[in-house]
Design a protein around this motif. Structure first.
Motif, PDB file in Angstrom:
ATOM      1  N   ILE A 263      11.596  21.276  29.413  1.00  0.00           N
ATOM      2  CA  ILE A 263      11.855  21.196  27.975  1.00  0.00           C
ATOM      3  C   ILE A 263      11.536  22.537  27.318  1.00  0.00           C
ATOM      4  O   ILE A 263      12.302  23.060  26.500  1.00  0.00           O
ATOM      5  N   TYR A 264      10.376  23.117  27.695  1.00  0.00           N
ATOM      6  CA  TYR A 264       9.996  24.424  27.158  1.00  0.00           C
ATOM      7  C   TYR A 264      11.035  25.478  27.517  1.00  0.00           C
ATOM      8  O   TYR A 264      11.418  26.302  26.685  1.00  0.00           O
ATOM      9  N   ARG A 265      11.467  25.466  28.779  1.00  0.00           N
ATOM     10  CA  ARG A 265      12.430  26.460  29.242  1.00  0.00           C
ATOM     11  C   ARG A 265      13.725  26.377  28.423  1.00  0.00           C
ATOM     12  O   ARG A 265      14.282  27.399  28.008  1.00  0.00           O
ATOM     13  N   GLY A 266      14.195  25.153  28.210  1.00  0.00           N
ATOM     14  CA  GLY A 266      15.396  24.988  27.402  1.00  0.00           C
ATOM     15  C   GLY A 266      15.214  25.528  25.994  1.00  0.00           C
ATOM     16  O   GLY A 266      16.118  26.155  25.429  1.00  0.00           O
ATOM     17  N   GLY A 267      14.034  25.302  25.425  1.00  0.00           N
ATOM     18  CA  GLY A 267      13.760  25.799  24.082  1.00  0.00           C
ATOM     19  C   GLY A 267      13.691  27.314  24.035  1.00  0.00           C
ATOM     20  O   GLY A 267      14.237  27.949  23.124  1.00  0.00           O
ATOM     21  N   ILE A 268      13.019  27.903  25.028  1.00  0.00           N
ATOM     22  CA  ILE A 268      12.891  29.366  25.067  1.00  0.00           C
ATOM     23  C   ILE A 268      14.254  30.025  25.254  1.00  0.00           C
ATOM     24  O   ILE A 268      14.579  31.016  24.583  1.00  0.00           O
ATOM     25  N   GLU A 269      15.058  29.482  26.146  1.00  0.00           N
ATOM     26  CA  GLU A 269      16.364  30.080  26.416  1.00  0.00           C
ATOM     27  C   GLU A 269      17.369  29.859  25.283  1.00  0.00           C
ATOM     28  O   GLU A 269      18.421  30.503  25.256  1.00  0.00           O
ATOM     29  N   SER A 270      17.038  28.954  24.362  1.00  0.00           N
ATOM     30  CA  SER A 270      17.942  28.724  23.225  1.00  0.00           C
ATOM     31  C   SER A 270      17.783  29.784  22.137  1.00  0.00           C
ATOM     32  O   SER A 270      18.596  29.871  21.228  1.00  0.00           O
ATOM     33  N   ILE A 271      16.708  30.582  22.235  1.00  0.00           N
ATOM     34  CA  ILE A 271      16.478  31.643  21.247  1.00  0.00           C
ATOM     35  C   ILE A 271      17.362  32.839  21.587  1.00  0.00           C
ATOM     36  O   ILE A 271      17.394  33.298  22.729  1.00  0.00           O
ATOM     37  N   SER A 272      18.061  33.348  20.614  1.00  0.00           N
ATOM     38  CA  SER A 272      18.998  34.445  20.856  1.00  0.00           C
ATOM     39  C   SER A 272      18.273  35.721  21.260  1.00  0.00           C
ATOM     40  O   SER A 272      17.142  35.981  20.810  1.00  0.00           O
ATOM     41  N   GLN A 273      18.920  36.522  22.107  1.00  0.00           N
ATOM     42  CA  GLN A 273      18.351  37.774  22.575  1.00  0.00           C
ATOM     43  C   GLN A 273      18.141  38.755  21.430  1.00  0.00           C
ATOM     44  O   GLN A 273      17.260  39.621  21.487  1.00  0.00           O
ATOM     45  N   GLY A 274      18.911  38.603  20.370  1.00  0.00           N
ATOM     46  CA  GLY A 274      18.772  39.489  19.223  1.00  0.00           C
ATOM     47  C   GLY A 274      17.402  39.463  18.592  1.00  0.00           C
ATOM     48  O   GLY A 274      16.936  40.477  18.045  1.00  0.00           O
ATOM     49  N   GLN A 275      16.723  38.319  18.670  1.00  0.00           N
ATOM     50  CA  GLN A 275      15.394  38.224  18.076  1.00  0.00           C
ATOM     51  C   GLN A 275      14.382  39.044  18.869  1.00  0.00           C
ATOM     52  O   GLN A 275      13.469  39.633  18.299  1.00  0.00           O
ATOM     53  N   TYR A 276      14.533  39.065  20.181  1.00  0.00           N
ATOM     54  CA  TYR A 276      13.662  39.906  21.007  1.00  0.00           C
ATOM     55  C   TYR A 276      13.889  41.375  20.674  1.00  0.00           C
ATOM     56  O   TYR A 276      12.931  42.159  20.564  1.00  0.00           O
ATOM     57  N   GLU A 277      15.160  41.757  20.531  1.00  0.00           N
ATOM     58  CA  GLU A 277      15.494  43.154  20.243  1.00  0.00           C
ATOM     59  C   GLU A 277      14.985  43.560  18.867  1.00  0.00           C
ATOM     60  O   GLU A 277      14.470  44.668  18.678  1.00  0.00           O
ATOM     61  N   ALA A 278      15.111  42.671  17.881  1.00  0.00           N
ATOM     62  CA  ALA A 278      14.626  42.968  16.534  1.00  0.00           C
ATOM     63  C   ALA A 278      13.111  43.134  16.527  1.00  0.00           C
ATOM     64  O   ALA A 278      12.566  44.029  15.860  1.00  0.00           O
ATOM     65  N   ALA A 279      12.418  42.283  17.270  1.00  0.00           N
ATOM     66  CA  ALA A 279      10.956  42.382  17.351  1.00  0.00           C
ATOM     67  C   ALA A 279      10.532  43.700  17.999  1.00  0.00           C
ATOM     68  O   ALA A 279       9.548  44.327  17.587  1.00  0.00           O
ATOM     69  N   LYS A 280      11.286  44.111  19.010  1.00  0.00           N
ATOM     70  CA  LYS A 280      10.976  45.390  19.682  1.00  0.00           C
ATOM     71  C   LYS A 280      11.155  46.553  18.726  1.00  0.00           C
ATOM     72  O   LYS A 280      10.341  47.489  18.693  1.00  0.00           O
ATOM     73  N   VAL A 281      12.212  46.520  17.917  1.00  0.00           N
ATOM     74  CA  VAL A 281      12.459  47.581  16.928  1.00  0.00           C
ATOM     75  C   VAL A 281      11.331  47.637  15.902  1.00  0.00           C
ATOM     76  O   VAL A 281      10.915  48.712  15.452  1.00  0.00           O
ATOM     77  N   LEU A 282      10.785  46.456  15.554  1.00  0.00           N
ATOM     78  CA  LEU A 282       9.708  46.390  14.562  1.00  0.00           C
ATOM     79  C   LEU A 282       8.343  46.745  15.143  1.00  0.00           C
ATOM     80  O   LEU A 282       7.340  46.743  14.426  1.00  0.00           O
ATOM     81  N   GLY A 283       8.292  47.004  16.446  1.00  0.00           N
ATOM     82  CA  GLY A 283       7.045  47.458  17.056  1.00  0.00           C
ATOM     83  C   GLY A 283       6.188  46.363  17.667  1.00  0.00           C
ATOM     84  O   GLY A 283       5.037  46.615  18.038  1.00  0.00           O
ATOM     85  N   PHE A 284       6.715  45.151  17.788  1.00  0.00           N
ATOM     86  CA  PHE A 284       5.956  44.076  18.413  1.00  0.00           C
ATOM     87  C   PHE A 284       5.917  44.272  19.934  1.00  0.00           C
ATOM     88  O   PHE A 284       6.918  44.693  20.530  1.00  0.00           O
ATOM     89  N   THR A 285       4.785  43.963  20.529  1.00  0.00           N
ATOM     90  CA  THR A 285       4.719  43.951  21.991  1.00  0.00           C
ATOM     91  C   THR A 285       5.393  42.682  22.497  1.00  0.00           C
ATOM     92  O   THR A 285       5.697  41.774  21.713  1.00  0.00           O
ATOM     93  N   ARG A 286       5.601  42.588  23.816  1.00  0.00           N
ATOM     94  CA  ARG A 286       6.244  41.402  24.373  1.00  0.00           C
ATOM     95  C   ARG A 286       5.397  40.156  24.131  1.00  0.00           C
ATOM     96  O   ARG A 286       5.923  39.087  23.828  1.00  0.00           O
TER      97      ARG A 286
ATOM     98  N   THR B 125       5.625  39.261  20.453  1.00  0.00           N
ATOM     99  CA  THR B 125       6.957  38.695  20.197  1.00  0.00           C
ATOM    100  C   THR B 125       7.015  37.243  20.612  1.00  0.00           C
ATOM    101  O   THR B 125       7.524  36.381  19.880  1.00  0.00           O
ATOM    102  N   PHE B 126       6.464  36.953  21.788  1.00  0.00           N
ATOM    103  CA  PHE B 126       6.547  35.585  22.301  1.00  0.00           C
ATOM    104  C   PHE B 126       5.722  34.626  21.461  1.00  0.00           C
ATOM    105  O   PHE B 126       6.213  33.563  21.052  1.00  0.00           O
ATOM    106  N   PHE B 127       4.468  34.981  21.197  1.00  0.00           N
ATOM    107  CA  PHE B 127       3.573  34.024  20.541  1.00  0.00           C
ATOM    108  C   PHE B 127       3.752  33.970  19.021  1.00  0.00           C
ATOM    109  O   PHE B 127       3.488  32.931  18.419  1.00  0.00           O
ATOM    110  N   ARG B 128       4.233  35.040  18.403  1.00  0.00           N
ATOM    111  CA  ARG B 128       4.360  35.047  16.947  1.00  0.00           C
ATOM    112  C   ARG B 128       5.771  34.729  16.461  1.00  0.00           C
ATOM    113  O   ARG B 128       5.938  34.230  15.345  1.00  0.00           O
ATOM    114  N   ILE B 129       6.767  35.022  17.280  1.00  0.00           N
ATOM    115  CA  ILE B 129       8.149  34.838  16.831  1.00  0.00           C
ATOM    116  C   ILE B 129       8.877  33.756  17.616  1.00  0.00           C
ATOM    117  O   ILE B 129       9.478  32.848  17.037  1.00  0.00           O
TER     118      ILE B 129
END
Length: 217
Positions: free
Chosen positions: A106-129, A132-136
């Protein structure tokens, strides 16, 4: 049936119900957090780790829970000649291992449903991995997996009846014992009412959680 005999029947069922509730909460207490590293291991690019986790998930989801309970209780003695764990402890271990596998998917399905763009945006804003995972990512995942998690938790309430397989005196076993002694099916129906009430409470709790997390209208 007078009130005295009804209470005499109800009392051992209430005692059995406490074991059912203990099993329910202990399973959630350990399975919900355990499922997260399992889900991350399943998604890992390190093949040996993801392969091992995949095998674990296949075994847990591909074999009956009742068989897993029997294995956890008897296997240590027959394989390693170790004294078996207490019956209730063995049941908790089997339930945690089983439900952690389902919650992980269930968790895996939820995590994979998040668009890759959110990871990229977090990286641009200076968040660590990790940030990014725990806050976004994780807060959004929790919101999305609530309905599926509710279904599994409701199933868990009913599955607690399988604890009787190795003699744990939970609610359904108490009902069966009384039913056999009294030559009556009334205790079985009363047990059904107990399960219905517990699942009704679970349903109400998850509905409130969904409303609480429904920030977008």
């Amino acid at each position: 049936m007078d009130w005295a005999s009804f209470w005499q029947m109800l009392h051992p069922m209430l005692v059995g119900c406490t074991y059912t509730i203990y099993l329910f909460f202990l399973t959630l207490l350990f399975a919900l957090p355990l499922a997260l590293p399992i889900a991350l291991g399943r998604m890992s690019r390190f093949r040996p780790l993801s392969g091992l986790v995949n095998f674990y998930l296949l075994v847990m989801r591909g074999t009956p829970l009742i068989l897993q309970i029997i294995f956890v209780y008897f296997a240590p003695y027959y394989i390693f000649k170790i004294t078996p764990a207490p019956r209730f402890t063995a049941v908790v271990i089997a339930f945690v291992l089983n439900y952690a596998a389902y919650f992980a998917e269930i968790y895996r399905g939820g995590i994979e449903s998040i668009s890759q763009g959110q990871y990229e945006a977090a990286k641009v804003l200076g968040f660590t991995r990790t940030q990014t995972f725990f806050r976004i990512i994780l807060p959004q995942v929790i919101k999305r997996i609530v309905p599926a998690t509710a279904n599994e938790v409701i199933t868990l309430v009913k599955d607690t009846a399988l604890a009787q397989t190795i003699g744990v005196a939970e609610l359904f076993r108490a009902a069966q014992t009384i039913s056999s002694a009294r030559f009556s099916v009334i205790p079985i129906f009363v047990a059904g009412v107990f399960y219905f009430v517990m699942n009704a409470v679970v349903d109400v709790v998850f509905q409130r959680i969904e409303r609480k997390l429904n920030y977008y209208h």
